[in-house]
Structure formats: C-alpha cells, structure tokens
Design an enzyme around this catalytic site. Sequence first.
Site, PDB file in Angstrom:
ATOM      1  N   THR A  88      14.020  -1.474   3.625  1.00 14.39           N
ATOM      2  CA  THR A  88      14.130  -0.018   3.619  1.00 14.39           C
ATOM      3  C   THR A  88      13.141   0.542   4.625  1.00 14.39           C
ATOM      4  O   THR A  88      12.254  -0.160   5.108  1.00 14.39           O
ATOM      5  CB  THR A  88      13.797   0.579   2.232  1.00 14.39           C
ATOM      6  N   ILE A 105       9.386  -2.172   1.123  1.00 16.70           N
ATOM      7  CA  ILE A 105       9.118  -0.737   1.059  1.00 16.70           C
ATOM      8  C   ILE A 105       7.955  -0.432   1.980  1.00 16.70           C
ATOM      9  O   ILE A 105       6.968  -1.178   2.017  1.00 16.70           O
ATOM     10  CB  ILE A 105       8.840  -0.278  -0.388  1.00 16.70           C
ATOM     11  N   ILE A 165       5.540  -5.288   1.326  1.00 16.79           N
ATOM     12  CA  ILE A 165       5.050  -4.008   1.796  1.00 16.79           C
ATOM     13  C   ILE A 165       5.131  -3.967   3.318  1.00 16.79           C
ATOM     14  O   ILE A 165       4.600  -4.847   4.000  1.00 16.79           O
ATOM     15  CB  ILE A 165       3.599  -3.757   1.333  1.00 16.79           C
ATOM     16  N   LYS A 166       5.805  -2.944   3.840  1.00 13.41           N
ATOM     17  CA  LYS A 166       5.963  -2.813   5.288  1.00 13.41           C
ATOM     18  C   LYS A 166       4.794  -2.037   5.886  1.00 13.41           C
ATOM     19  O   LYS A 166       4.474  -0.938   5.436  1.00 13.41           O
ATOM     20  CB  LYS A 166       7.282  -2.102   5.618  1.00 13.41           C
ATOM     21  N   ILE A 167       4.199  -2.646   6.900  1.00 16.50           N
ATOM     22  CA  ILE A 167       3.087  -2.034   7.624  1.00 16.50           C
ATOM     23  C   ILE A 167       3.437  -2.060   9.112  1.00 16.50           C
ATOM     24  O   ILE A 167       3.804  -3.107   9.647  1.00 16.50           O
ATOM     25  CB  ILE A 167       1.776  -2.806   7.377  1.00 16.50           C
TER      26      ILE A 167
END
Length: 370
Positions: free
Chosen positions: A46, A110, A141-143
């Site tokens: 996402t 996310i 976790i998207k960074i």
Amino acid sequence: MTQNPRTQALSDAGVSIWLDDLSRERISSGNLQELIDTVNVVGVTTNPSIFQAAISGRSDYDADIARLAGEGADVEGVVEVLTTDDVRTAADLFSDVYASSKGFDGRVSIEVDPRLAHETEKTVEQAKRLHEIVGRENVMIKIPATLEGLPAITAVIAEGISVNVTLIFSVARYQQVIEAYLAGLELAAQAGKDLSTIHSVASFFVSRVDSEIDKRLDAIGGDAAALKGKAGVANAVAAFGEYLAAFGGERFAALKGQGANPQRALWASTGVKNPEYSDTLYVDNLVADPSVNTMPEKTLQAVADHSAPAAALTAESAEQAEQVLAEIAAAGVDLADVFAVLETEGVSKFEVAWNELLETVQTSVDAARA
C-alpha cells in the site's frame, strides 16, 4: 483452486507476486482471497495514494468514521485506525502464506506518513508505532529511501522490525539502502535479536524512470529516440547486479550464519504508462530469483493473460544493463538529475495524496459531528 499457469511460472522462477493495492471492499468482497487462490498473489503493498483512492468517497468506512468521530478522535487518528485496520485484516488473510514461506511472503506493507520523509527520528518513531498498532508479524513498514530515511531504516531494522524500503530510483541510492539494511542487521545481532525474523525488500521503481528519461530523449531528438523504453528495465537489472554482489559477499555471509535473510529486490511502479509499450514489459523483463514484483491489478490481469517472460537475470545481464545506461548518459541524459527529480516528485505525490485523504476524512468527521 488452480493457479493461472503464467503467474505460476513466475512464481516457480522465484518471483513473488504482490498486489499493489488494498481496500476494505477488496477484502470483504472476497476479491483478495480470489487473487491469492488463482493468480499466485502472496502479498500486498500500500501507499498513501492507494489509501486515498480506497477511502475517499467510499461508504465502507462511514460507520467507523462516525464512531471514531463520536469518540473524539481527530482526523489523523481516524485515518490511522482505518488504514491499520485494513492492513491488519489483510495480514490475517495472508497468515497461511506467511507461515508456509517462512516469512518471506504473506506480507502486507504500510507506509509511514509521507510528510516525515525528511525527518529521521519521527520516521523511526512512527514506524515503531505502526508496527505495534497493526500487531502482526507479517506487516512490513515502508520507509522512503531519502537521505534522511537511510538512518531510519538502519534503526528500525535494528529494532527487529521488517522494512519495505520505498522510492528507490538509482543504483547509487540502492547501494546505500543495502548498507543501511546490513548495518541494521549488525546492530540487531549485537542486541541479541533473532535475525531470522527480520525481513526486508528494497522497492526499486521502474516505469517512472522510463517516463522521465523518455521525455528527455524526445527533447534531445535524433538517434537518442532509439533508446526510449530501455532505461527502466536497464536500471532495475543493474540494481539486481548489486543485489547479487552484496548478498553473495562476505559481509552478508557472516550475518547469514546468524540466521539473517537477504533483502530482496522488489520491482515497483510496474504498471506501464506508455501505451506503445507491452503492458507486461516490467514483468517479463525482470524475472529474478529471488525478487518481488508488486503489480496493480490491471498489470496482474495482463500477466495472467499473455505474459511471456524473458530469461532470468544474471550478473552478465547486469553488466549489459549498465552499458545501456551508459549509452543513455552518452546521448545527453543527466541520470543523476533524473533520479533526484523522481525522488522529489515521488515524495511530493505521496504527500499530496495523504493531504487529500486527510481533507476527505475531515469532511466526513465534521458531517458525523454535525
């Protein structure tokens, strides 16, 4: 249920297919489960744009918005609940895939608030918060791979949290992303973390590279036009060469001996934007073992219908790709400028989508309280 033979062939070749989309309707209708059962979808990504499209103007979220508004939640709190609830539900849907793949797949990503893309400490703080709120092992976790995002990646990996590094456009930045991941693993090992539970993917954007470079090749004119449509694939293939070198090297070997997992390359932005190109261009030419290809549904449907994969990528493929990039640079394209522009635009687009989402939800919150 029987899997589509074309998507099964990709899976057999080492390509994990992740859907680049998520919405409550896609989950509740059974569509996401159907994609898992029929076209080898083993994960979901996402981003702020996806959530903006999923939530804005949809009735699926009205009851939750009204409830949260009644409880006094502010708009950011409401959006946090809506997005993390959807990610948690999707993560549960992929729990069997997650278990059977030993954590490599069954992943749902996310992203941290895109407004924090240039704030290291706040990115780390929110990454930890999102991980805790979703509360599922298979969340990623998207960074973003901004300069400020790199130390955040190291810090979050060191905490034992799995990370999807996003918005990577250049091979040079990808090298820094690999370094950030390895440094994080080393810190995690020093802290006594179980390295086998930490996973990461590096999301290398593809179609946006072609869109920007094709525009510049058109401006140059002449023989340069013959190079159009080649940069996106060449850039990604060159990146896979870096993956092979880094994760086949001594530094990672030491970590692997402690249970560490490689950071797989993920091909993102694989929806073809130029109608003159094959709609499976960024799938057929990026078959790599191992890799992830995250596809919008339109691209996934095209792959299931008529994909014709090329041979798997190798170190030799990467050398050839570097030559293509050299030719594009020789034609007059400033590649460093291209990648800087794309990163700035990428962060900006996600910020715009996030702000639009906040505005839409604020309108719904105000209506619920009226």
